[in-house]
Design a protein around this motif. Sequence first.
Motif, PDB file in Angstrom:
ATOM      1  N   GLN A 131       0.836  -1.202   0.000  1.00 30.85           N
ATOM      2  CA  GLN A 131       0.000   0.000   0.000  1.00 30.85           C
ATOM      3  C   GLN A 131       0.869   1.249   0.000  1.00 30.85           C
ATOM      4  O   GLN A 131       0.632   2.202  -0.735  1.00 30.85           O
ATOM      5  CB  GLN A 131      -0.915   0.002   1.228  1.00 30.85           C
ATOM      6  CG  GLN A 131      -2.049  -0.982   1.135  1.00 30.85           C
ATOM      7  CD  GLN A 131      -3.093  -0.540   0.122  1.00 30.85           C
ATOM      8  OE1 GLN A 131      -3.492   0.623   0.087  1.00 30.85           O
ATOM      9  NE2 GLN A 131      -3.505  -1.442  -0.729  1.00 30.85           N
ATOM     10  N   ALA A 135       1.338   4.029  -3.085  1.00 35.28           N
ATOM     11  CA  ALA A 135       1.216   5.473  -2.899  1.00 35.28           C
ATOM     12  C   ALA A 135       2.478   6.184  -3.394  1.00 35.28           C
ATOM     13  O   ALA A 135       2.408   7.209  -4.075  1.00 35.28           O
ATOM     14  CB  ALA A 135       0.964   5.799  -1.431  1.00 35.28           C
ATOM     15  N   TYR A 148      -2.113   9.948   3.695  1.00 33.24           N
ATOM     16  CA  TYR A 148      -3.312   9.758   2.885  1.00 33.24           C
ATOM     17  C   TYR A 148      -3.655   8.289   2.662  1.00 33.24           C
ATOM     18  O   TYR A 148      -4.785   7.966   2.330  1.00 33.24           O
ATOM     19  CB  TYR A 148      -3.149  10.434   1.528  1.00 33.24           C
ATOM     20  CG  TYR A 148      -3.049  11.929   1.598  1.00 33.24           C
ATOM     21  CD1 TYR A 148      -4.064  12.681   2.181  1.00 33.24           C
ATOM     22  CD2 TYR A 148      -1.934  12.599   1.107  1.00 33.24           C
ATOM     23  CE1 TYR A 148      -3.975  14.056   2.270  1.00 33.24           C
ATOM     24  CE2 TYR A 148      -1.832  13.974   1.187  1.00 33.24           C
ATOM     25  CZ  TYR A 148      -2.851  14.687   1.768  1.00 33.24           C
ATOM     26  OH  TYR A 148      -2.757  16.052   1.853  1.00 33.24           O
ATOM     27  N   VAL A 149      -2.689   7.419   2.816  1.00 33.89           N
ATOM     28  CA  VAL A 149      -2.943   6.017   2.469  1.00 33.89           C
ATOM     29  C   VAL A 149      -2.796   5.088   3.685  1.00 33.89           C
ATOM     30  O   VAL A 149      -3.708   4.329   4.000  1.00 33.89           O
ATOM     31  CB  VAL A 149      -2.008   5.557   1.322  1.00 33.89           C
ATOM     32  CG1 VAL A 149      -2.148   4.059   1.085  1.00 33.89           C
ATOM     33  CG2 VAL A 149      -2.336   6.336   0.065  1.00 33.89           C
ATOM     34  N   PRO A 152      -4.954   6.457   7.310  1.00 33.72           N
ATOM     35  CA  PRO A 152      -6.416   6.283   7.290  1.00 33.72           C
ATOM     36  C   PRO A 152      -6.837   4.823   7.402  1.00 33.72           C
ATOM     37  O   PRO A 152      -7.844   4.517   8.041  1.00 33.72           O
ATOM     38  CB  PRO A 152      -6.835   6.861   5.936  1.00 33.72           C
ATOM     39  CG  PRO A 152      -5.739   7.772   5.546  1.00 33.72           C
ATOM     40  CD  PRO A 152      -4.486   7.202   6.130  1.00 33.72           C
ATOM     41  N   GLN A 153      -6.056   3.932   6.810  1.00 38.16           N
ATOM     42  CA  GLN A 153      -6.383   2.510   6.926  1.00 38.16           C
ATOM     43  C   GLN A 153      -6.055   1.994   8.313  1.00 38.16           C
ATOM     44  O   GLN A 153      -6.810   1.209   8.899  1.00 38.16           O
ATOM     45  CB  GLN A 153      -5.604   1.698   5.885  1.00 38.16           C
ATOM     46  CG  GLN A 153      -6.016   2.009   4.467  1.00 38.16           C
ATOM     47  CD  GLN A 153      -5.250   1.151   3.470  1.00 38.16           C
ATOM     48  OE1 GLN A 153      -5.208  -0.061   3.584  1.00 38.16           O
ATOM     49  NE2 GLN A 153      -4.641   1.780   2.488  1.00 38.16           N
ATOM     50  N   ARG A 156      -8.733   2.823  10.796  1.00 35.57           N
ATOM     51  CA  ARG A 156      -9.922   1.968  10.697  1.00 35.57           C
ATOM     52  C   ARG A 156      -9.668   0.616  11.342  1.00 35.57           C
ATOM     53  O   ARG A 156     -10.518   0.077  12.042  1.00 35.57           O
ATOM     54  CB  ARG A 156     -10.318   1.785   9.228  1.00 35.57           C
ATOM     55  CG  ARG A 156     -11.003   3.003   8.654  1.00 35.57           C
ATOM     56  CD  ARG A 156     -11.063   2.874   7.150  1.00 35.57           C
ATOM     57  NE  ARG A 156     -11.915   3.840   6.505  1.00 35.57           N
ATOM     58  CZ  ARG A 156     -11.551   5.071   6.207  1.00 35.57           C
ATOM     59  NH1 ARG A 156     -10.346   5.519   6.543  1.00 35.57           N
ATOM     60  NH2 ARG A 156     -12.384   5.891   5.587  1.00 35.57           N
ATOM     61  N   LEU A 229     -12.791  -1.832   6.607  1.00 33.83           N
ATOM     62  CA  LEU A 229     -12.197  -2.025   5.294  1.00 33.83           C
ATOM     63  C   LEU A 229     -12.628  -3.378   4.754  1.00 33.83           C
ATOM     64  O   LEU A 229     -12.530  -4.381   5.447  1.00 33.83           O
ATOM     65  CB  LEU A 229     -10.672  -2.016   5.390  1.00 33.83           C
ATOM     66  CG  LEU A 229     -10.033  -0.712   5.786  1.00 33.83           C
ATOM     67  CD1 LEU A 229      -8.527  -0.900   5.874  1.00 33.83           C
ATOM     68  CD2 LEU A 229     -10.358   0.364   4.780  1.00 33.83           C
ATOM     69  N   GLU A 230     -13.108  -3.383   3.532  1.00 31.58           N
ATOM     70  CA  GLU A 230     -13.357  -4.671   2.905  1.00 31.58           C
ATOM     71  C   GLU A 230     -12.056  -5.090   2.250  1.00 31.58           C
ATOM     72  O   GLU A 230     -11.658  -4.557   1.229  1.00 31.58           O
ATOM     73  CB  GLU A 230     -14.467  -4.560   1.872  1.00 31.58           C
ATOM     74  CG  GLU A 230     -15.811  -4.321   2.518  1.00 31.58           C
ATOM     75  CD  GLU A 230     -16.951  -4.478   1.531  1.00 31.58           C
ATOM     76  OE1 GLU A 230     -16.980  -5.494   0.828  1.00 31.58           O
ATOM     77  OE2 GLU A 230     -17.769  -3.561   1.472  1.00 31.58           O
TER      78      GLU A 230
END
Lengths: 232, 246
Positions: A131, A135, A148-149, A152-153, A156, A229-230
């Motif tokens: 990931q 980015a 930004y990548v 945020p994940q 969650r 997150l899926e």
Amino acid sequence: MGYVFDLRGVLSGQYLDWFVIGVATTLALTCVAWCLAMAMGIILTLIRMIPLPPLGWFVALYVEYHRNVPLLVQILIWYFGVPSLLPRPARQWINAHHGEFLLAAIALGLASAAYIAEDIRSGIRSIPKAQYEAARSIGFGYLGAMGYVVLPQAMRIAIPPLINQTLLLFKNTSLAMAIGVGELTYRTREVESYTFKTFEAFAVATVIYLLISFGIMALGSYSDRRLKLETR
Amino acid sequence: MIRFENVDKWFGPMQALTGVSGEVGRGEVKVLVGPSGSGKSTLIRTVTRLETIQGGRVLVDGTDIASRGVDINRLRQRVGFVFQAYNLFPHLSAIGNITLGLTKLRGMGKAEARERGLAELARVGLAEKADEMPGRLSGGQRQRVAIARSLAMDPQVMLFDEPTSALDPEMVGEVLAAMKQLAASGMTMICVTHEMGFAREVADEIWFMERGAVLERGKPAELTSTSAHSRLQAFLASTRHGGSAA
Ligand SMILES: Nc1ncnc2c1ncn2[C@@H]1O[C@H](COP(=O)(O)OP(=O)(O)O)[C@@H](O)[C@H]1O
Ligand SMILES: [Mg+2]
């Protein structure tokens, strides 16, 4: 023994008002401390991301202090210790503006931030390196890719442990009674000593704490479901 | 457009690339083929410095990408990279994946970025999936979103690292179609793939790699015709068909 359990005595008139004020103060303290904790937790995480060893040591020290010194001691340090370091006008301002509430919120928030920073860090660790790489390959720098990548994940993924921290923070607000913050436990003690209805007073407090805890859990699992997150 | 000059790459004691040289001209499509571990991924990853090299040079548009003045983040915007595992950002919708770079790196307004993103999605046939989350898309759709995400940054070169080998067979075609269309539009491309049908149709040249070196290069027709006695031909025969070798 002839003890008659009767809630009317503690849930009427002036005593009911005290409970209401207590709940409001507890909720306010939780909210203020929580916002501070999240902000500080994210700041600590960001600091830790900067590849400079002294910054990493600072965060490690911060985390160890707040996790290993009893929370009550931390609150007392903030209440008795920190104001004495401030210039007189600042101290007077604090005393005039419910300083105990503010200082309790700071102590609770900063302590909770240490745990939150750890939770976010494990979240970051669980994000695949691909990931970050994706980015970077679009043209993001280190901070952009993180901000930004990855972050945020990670946030969650960290929702379930963050809900736990929120519950702990909420329960720990009761420690603020030690420095005279008029939150729920403090008010309950007050009702109890005026009415001598010990069981009733604490039964009411217990039920309120439980209800709010359930509310936090429900809110938490709602946001977890919304934001989950899926994964592939 | 891209030049490899005697590129050496080491992973610790293991040499992954040994003196690789080669050139990809503007608008050309090169296909890299070779057994697993032969250095195909490593070679294309050097182009955007996802891997640093220990010897030789990689030039993009005449500039050594390792030289001091190069803004690597700028360069990466101009060189699109499509991964085998798509690597879509799962917290963003299809269009969100595409607009992220446009808004945060290009400073484009939200509306303009969305419009651009929709146009890119339309190009890969996914305009109606704009607001779906990646988790709800099929593998082929995800890979096409990933291609659209790269294209939105206006790259001058596109690099593909086995873009179809993680896909179910029935989805390979849709991704290859998007790549063929891109090749037809004149994009410079380096594709690591074992889809020989694709290679025959669009590749200007096939490079066959083994143990970190390009052993053989030539026109697809020359290397893959049944009469050819090429290393590639032997490799393809040993793997029975083009698709399964990774
Ligand atoms: N990050 C890495 N660390 C160590 N060795 C690696 C790394 N990436 C690739 N390699 C090694 O480099 C060689 C070439 O790998 P790669 O370029 O991925 O091959 P291909 O894409 O052709 O399958 C392999 O032997 C692989 O094990
Ligand atoms: Mg590979």
